[in-house]
Design a protein around this motif. Structure first.
Motif, PDB file in Angstrom:
ATOM      1  N   ALA A 227     -12.213 107.096 -12.281  1.00 46.60           N
ATOM      2  CA  ALA A 227     -12.781 105.736 -12.241  1.00 46.60           C
ATOM      3  C   ALA A 227     -13.560 105.494 -10.959  1.00 46.60           C
ATOM      4  CB  ALA A 227     -11.664 104.709 -12.389  1.00 46.60           C
ATOM      5  N   ASP A 228     -13.077 106.005  -9.844  1.00 50.05           N
ATOM      6  CA  ASP A 228     -13.784 105.771  -8.580  1.00 50.05           C
ATOM      7  C   ASP A 228     -15.198 106.353  -8.618  1.00 50.05           C
ATOM      8  OD1 ASP A 228     -11.761 104.318  -7.478  1.00 50.05           O
ATOM      9  OD2 ASP A 228     -11.044 105.888  -6.128  1.00 50.05           O
ATOM     10  N   ALA A 229     -15.358 107.503  -9.274  1.00 50.65           N
ATOM     11  CA  ALA A 229     -16.694 108.104  -9.373  1.00 50.65           C
ATOM     12  C   ALA A 229     -17.599 107.255 -10.265  1.00 50.65           C
ATOM     13  CB  ALA A 229     -16.590 109.524  -9.913  1.00 50.65           C
ATOM     14  N   VAL A 230     -17.037 106.712 -11.338  1.00 56.90           N
ATOM     15  CA  VAL A 230     -17.830 105.848 -12.222  1.00 56.90           C
ATOM     16  C   VAL A 230     -18.284 104.601 -11.460  1.00 56.90           C
ATOM     17  CG1 VAL A 230     -17.746 104.419 -14.307  1.00 56.90           C
ATOM     18  CG2 VAL A 230     -16.687 106.700 -14.305  1.00 56.90           C
ATOM     19  N   VAL A 231     -17.371 104.016 -10.698  1.00 58.48           N
ATOM     20  CA  VAL A 231     -17.709 102.798  -9.952  1.00 58.48           C
ATOM     21  C   VAL A 231     -18.765 103.108  -8.888  1.00 58.48           C
ATOM     22  CG1 VAL A 231     -16.798 100.948  -8.489  1.00 58.48           C
ATOM     23  CG2 VAL A 231     -15.508 101.723 -10.478  1.00 58.48           C
ATOM     24  N   PHE A 232     -18.715 104.288  -8.315  1.00 50.07           N
ATOM     25  CA  PHE A 232     -19.777 104.690  -7.374  1.00 50.07           C
ATOM     26  C   PHE A 232     -21.140 104.658  -8.072  1.00 50.07           C
ATOM     27  CE2 PHE A 232     -22.446 108.341  -6.057  1.00 50.07           C
ATOM     28  CZ  PHE A 232     -22.927 107.800  -4.867  1.00 50.07           C
ATOM     29  N   PHE A 233     -21.241 105.293  -9.250  1.00 47.36           N
ATOM     30  CA  PHE A 233     -22.526 105.299  -9.958  1.00 47.36           C
ATOM     31  C   PHE A 233     -22.962 103.887 -10.337  1.00 47.36           C
ATOM     32  CE2 PHE A 233     -21.780 109.908 -11.149  1.00 47.36           C
ATOM     33  CZ  PHE A 233     -22.862 110.385 -10.442  1.00 47.36           C
ATOM     34  N   ALA A 234     -21.997 102.997 -10.556  1.00 46.35           N
ATOM     35  CA  ALA A 234     -22.333 101.613 -10.921  1.00 46.35           C
ATOM     36  C   ALA A 234     -22.764 100.790  -9.711  1.00 46.35           C
ATOM     37  CB  ALA A 234     -21.121 100.960 -11.591  1.00 46.35           C
ATOM     38  N   SER A 235     -22.547 101.313  -8.532  1.00 45.17           N
ATOM     39  CA  SER A 235     -22.768 100.517  -7.307  1.00 45.17           C
ATOM     40  C   SER A 235     -24.183 100.702  -6.754  1.00 45.17           C
ATOM     41  CB  SER A 235     -21.761 100.952  -6.235  1.00 45.17           C
ATOM     42  OG  SER A 235     -22.164 102.203  -5.690  1.00 45.17           O
ATOM     43  N   ASP A 236     -24.539  99.853  -5.809  1.00 49.65           N
ATOM     44  CA  ASP A 236     -25.845  99.981  -5.152  1.00 49.65           C
ATOM     45  C   ASP A 236     -25.938 101.274  -4.347  1.00 49.65           C
ATOM     46  OD1 ASP A 236     -26.607  97.577  -6.226  1.00 49.65           O
ATOM     47  OD2 ASP A 236     -26.071  96.407  -4.450  1.00 49.65           O
TER      48      ASP A 236
END
Ligand SMILES: NC(=O)c1ccc[n+]([C@@H]2O[C@H](COP(=O)([O-])OP(=O)(O)OC[C@H]3O[C@@H](n4cnc5c(N)ncnc54)[C@H](OP(=O)(O)O)[C@@H]3O)[C@@H](O)[C@H]2O)c1
Length: 260
Positions: A227-236
């Motif tokens: 999940a942390d990697a997915v949230v990274f891609f979703a972030s600025d």
């Protein structure tokens, strides 16, 4: 990603956000401030539990049911999203929902098992994305959840083929949406402890040891690792990354085990 509020004011939909990796993605997007649609197919209790956990932590979420692979699945999903957030634009789409059919091997696959795997794991993300794009703000984020079985061989050949299709989808889509500043990336988990693997991993110390032995970091994955990697891609922070596949697997099958 530690809940810094970097996604405040954004909307996000996580398909299969009710359990496993998707649940962790939904919780972490909400912790960053996004309003999260927690999509599910059958397990309403799990979806409600995920929404409750997010709300207890001060986040915002709602559950949306749509059985992917069924007739009208995309219409049902988007009707539920509209009911949840009205005319607000979409910022983040995570195509995470999928299933594995352990019987769909080269010997035992049938046209029916093939059709079902591709309907849920490939057709649904394609047409969900097609419907999402006109609703998405420029600069939006799409993250597809694939699998390491696209590069290491397993008996479940049809599932692996469906994930290979998703990787190709990411590259073509990223190229076509770059002019709008929309990024499209794939997170490719390794062996992760979820219900999907419960019949061979969760309850078997032997299986856990053998997975650890082929993993550089010495253990199988937990949903939050992915999940942390997915949230990274979703972030600025990921604004200049598109069309990529990131293997999130603790160093699975990097080579002969070293001394640990
Ligand atoms: N776990 C692993 O080791 C692993 C490894 C590589 C890749 N992956 C990928 O990671 C993603 C998440 O897997 P997971 O392990 O977290 O799976 P999981 O624990 O089995 O959860 C699957 C989620 O997808 C939803 N879903 C499945 N089929 C659906 C359908 N037909 N219609 C609507 N929703 C559906 C489920 O909702 P309901 O319960 O309501 O049906 C649930 O929320 C998948 O894309 C999977 O292929 C997992």
């Amino acid at each position: 990603m530690t809940g810094s509020g970097g996604l405040e004011g954004r909307t996000a939909v996580v398909t299969g956000g009710s359990r496993g990796i998707g649940r962790s993605i939904a919780e972490r997007l909400a912790a960053e401030g996004a309003l999260v649609a927690v999509h599910y197919g059958n397990d309403e209790a799990a979806a409600r539990a995920t929404v409750a956990t997010i709300e207890e932590a001060g986040g915002q979420a709602f559950a949306v049911r749509a059985l992917l692979g069924a007739d009208g699945d995309v219409d049902t999903l988007f009707a539920g999203l509209r009911a949840g957030w009205g005319d607000r634009p979409l910022d983040i789409l995570v195509n995470n929902a999928a299933f594995i059919d352990y019987g769909a091997t080269i010997d035992k696959a049938t046209p029916e098992s093939y059709e079902r795997l591709f309907a849920v794991n490939v057709r649904a993300p394609l047409f969900i994305t097609q419907r999402a794009l006109p609703l998405m703000r420029d600069g939006g984020r799409i993250v597809n959840v694939s699998s390491g079985v696209t590069w290491f061989a397993t008996p479940e050949i049809v599932y692996a083929m469906s994930k290979g299709a998703l990787n190709v989808f990411t590259r073509s889509l990223a190229n076509s949406q770059g002019s709008r500043g929309i990024t499209v990336n794939t997170v490719s988990p390794g062996i992760t402890d979820t219900d999907m693997n419960m019949n061979w991993l969760r309850d078997s110390a032997d299986a856990q040891r053998s997975v650890a032995a082929m993993t550089a970091l010495g253990r199988h994955g937990r949903p939050a690792d992915v999940a942390d990697a997915v949230v990274f891609f979703a972030s600025d922070d990921a604004r200049w990354i598109t069309g990529q596949t990131l293997e999130v697997n603790g160093g699975l099958l990097l080579g002969p085990p070293g001394e640990r």
